[in-house]
Write a protein that holds these residues in place. Structure first.
Motif, PDB file in Angstrom:
ATOM      1  N   SER A   1       0.844  -1.208   0.000  1.00  0.00           N
ATOM      2  CA  SER A   1       0.000   0.000   0.000  1.00  0.00           C
ATOM      3  C   SER A   1       0.872   1.247   0.000  1.00  0.00           C
ATOM      4  O   SER A   1       0.584   2.220  -0.713  1.00  0.00           O
ATOM      5  CB  SER A   1      -0.916  -0.003   1.231  1.00  0.00           C
ATOM      6  OG  SER A   1      -1.795  -1.095   1.215  1.00  0.00           O
ATOM      7  N   LYS A   2       1.956   1.229   0.783  1.00  0.00           N
ATOM      8  CA  LYS A   2       2.875   2.374   0.839  1.00  0.00           C
ATOM      9  C   LYS A   2       3.540   2.598  -0.515  1.00  0.00           C
ATOM     10  O   LYS A   2       3.702   3.740  -0.959  1.00  0.00           O
ATOM     11  CB  LYS A   2       3.934   2.148   1.915  1.00  0.00           C
ATOM     12  CG  LYS A   2       3.406   2.200   3.333  1.00  0.00           C
ATOM     13  CD  LYS A   2       4.510   1.858   4.332  1.00  0.00           C
ATOM     14  CE  LYS A   2       3.985   1.783   5.751  1.00  0.00           C
ATOM     15  NZ  LYS A   2       5.035   1.359   6.714  1.00  0.00           N
TER      16      LYS A   2
ATOM     17  N   LYS B   1       1.106   4.123  -2.972  1.00  0.00           N
ATOM     18  CA  LYS B   1       0.866   5.526  -2.636  1.00  0.00           C
ATOM     19  C   LYS B   1       2.035   6.394  -3.074  1.00  0.00           C
ATOM     20  O   LYS B   1       1.836   7.471  -3.655  1.00  0.00           O
ATOM     21  CB  LYS B   1       0.636   5.669  -1.134  1.00  0.00           C
ATOM     22  CG  LYS B   1       0.283   7.084  -0.697  1.00  0.00           C
ATOM     23  CD  LYS B   1      -0.041   7.138   0.799  1.00  0.00           C
ATOM     24  CE  LYS B   1      -0.416   8.557   1.209  1.00  0.00           C
ATOM     25  NZ  LYS B   1      -0.743   8.632   2.674  1.00  0.00           N
ATOM     26  N   GLU B   2       3.267   5.912  -2.808  1.00  0.00           N
ATOM     27  CA  GLU B   2       4.445   6.706  -3.177  1.00  0.00           C
ATOM     28  C   GLU B   2       4.587   6.820  -4.694  1.00  0.00           C
ATOM     29  O   GLU B   2       4.997   7.865  -5.211  1.00  0.00           O
ATOM     30  CB  GLU B   2       5.705   6.094  -2.578  1.00  0.00           C
ATOM     31  CG  GLU B   2       6.949   6.936  -2.845  1.00  0.00           C
ATOM     32  CD  GLU B   2       8.100   6.601  -1.925  1.00  0.00           C
ATOM     33  OE1 GLU B   2       9.246   6.867  -2.324  1.00  0.00           O
ATOM     34  OE2 GLU B   2       7.860   6.084  -0.812  1.00  0.00           O
TER      35      GLU B   2
ATOM     36  N   GLU C   1       2.131   6.783  -6.717  1.00  0.00           N
ATOM     37  CA  GLU C   1       0.912   7.456  -7.180  1.00  0.00           C
ATOM     38  C   GLU C   1       0.237   6.651  -8.292  1.00  0.00           C
ATOM     39  O   GLU C   1      -0.163   7.173  -9.329  1.00  0.00           O
ATOM     40  CB  GLU C   1       1.216   8.883  -7.649  1.00  0.00           C
ATOM     41  CG  GLU C   1       1.770   9.762  -6.537  1.00  0.00           C
ATOM     42  CD  GLU C   1       2.022  11.192  -6.991  1.00  0.00           C
ATOM     43  OE1 GLU C   1       2.339  11.403  -8.183  1.00  0.00           O
ATOM     44  OE2 GLU C   1       1.906  12.096  -6.149  1.00  0.00           O
TER      45      GLU C   1
END
Length: 237
Positions: A174-175, A178-179, A181
């Motif tokens: 998930s990280k 997110k990073e 995008e």
């Protein structure tokens, strides 16, 4: 093979882009061979030394002397390699040792033969690629920059190690999404370990398992099985 709406391909390294034998029979022994000279000639920053000593003090498997001399630090790092510990300080030190080896020409990394062409196809299709491996980001970049297939480092738009979390933890993926995008469902993760694929799926990514020579047989699963990347067409995803 139609992959569906994939925007980014996320690669593990060991057993996926690179033979396991290269990591365990070349890189790891090389780091052990050079460990003594590294600690005798290099200055390990206080931060990393303290992390290594803290790990040693809490390590019930280690019976050697625990001190901050070059000899003690080297002996403990060799122990970590022998038990295949995923240690942050060890990965940092190995990365520095491998950097010296790659830059001197003593080391050249191996890729499975289908990897360079697949990376080119990804780039030509306008899609992106990234790496998530237990080795340090520095070690990841080195293995792709100094490969026998040429410099492949710039095919990747991101590199991630266990600083984002463990590879069997869904929160790590998930990280990464997110990073980068990128919507998780538009990321396809390539690995050789079912539990890592499970974690990626838990974060709503998609996953495929590589069945390369030398890889361990995995428990039964329903993931896409690949022996190479030759059948994949990123342009159709």
């Amino acid at each position: 093979m139609n992959l569906g709406p994939i925007e980014l391909f996320l690669f593990d390294i060991e057993g996926t882009t690179t033979p396991i034998a290269f990591v365990h029979k070349v890189l790891f022994p090389y780091s052990v061979q050079k460990m003594d000279s590294f600690f005798q000639t290099s200055v390990l920053e206080k931060e990393w030394k303290e992390k290594l000593l803290e790990e040693a003090r809490n390590d019930s498997t280690y019976k050697g002397k625990i001190g901050d001399s070059p000899e003690d630090l080297s002996a403990y790092c060799k122990h970590l390699v022998s038990v295949d510990r995923k240690s942050g300080p060890l990965k940092e030190i190995q990365g520095r040792i491998w950097k010296i080896g790659y830059e001197s020409g003593e080391l050249k990394s191996l890729m499975f033969p289908d990897v360079p062409e697949f990376l080119k196809r990804i780039q030509s299709s306008g899609k992106k690629a990234a790496v998530y491996s237990s080795g340090s980001v520095q070690a990841q970049k080195l293995i792709f920059e100094y490969s026998e297939s040429g410099n492949l480092k710039n095919f990747f738009s991101g590199y991630f190690d266990t600083a984002v979390g463990g590879k069997r933890e869904s929160s790590s993926y998930s990280k990464i999404a997110k990073e980068l995008e990128v919507e998780p469902r538009r990321i396809l993760f390539f690995t050789d370990i079912k539990e890592e694929a499970d974690a990626a799926i838990g974060a709503d990514l998609r996953a495929a398992i590589l069945e390369r020579p030398g890889n361990s047989k995995q428990p039964e699963h329903s993931y896409l099985r690949l022996s190479s990347f030759e059948s994949l067409n990123p342009a159709r995803s």
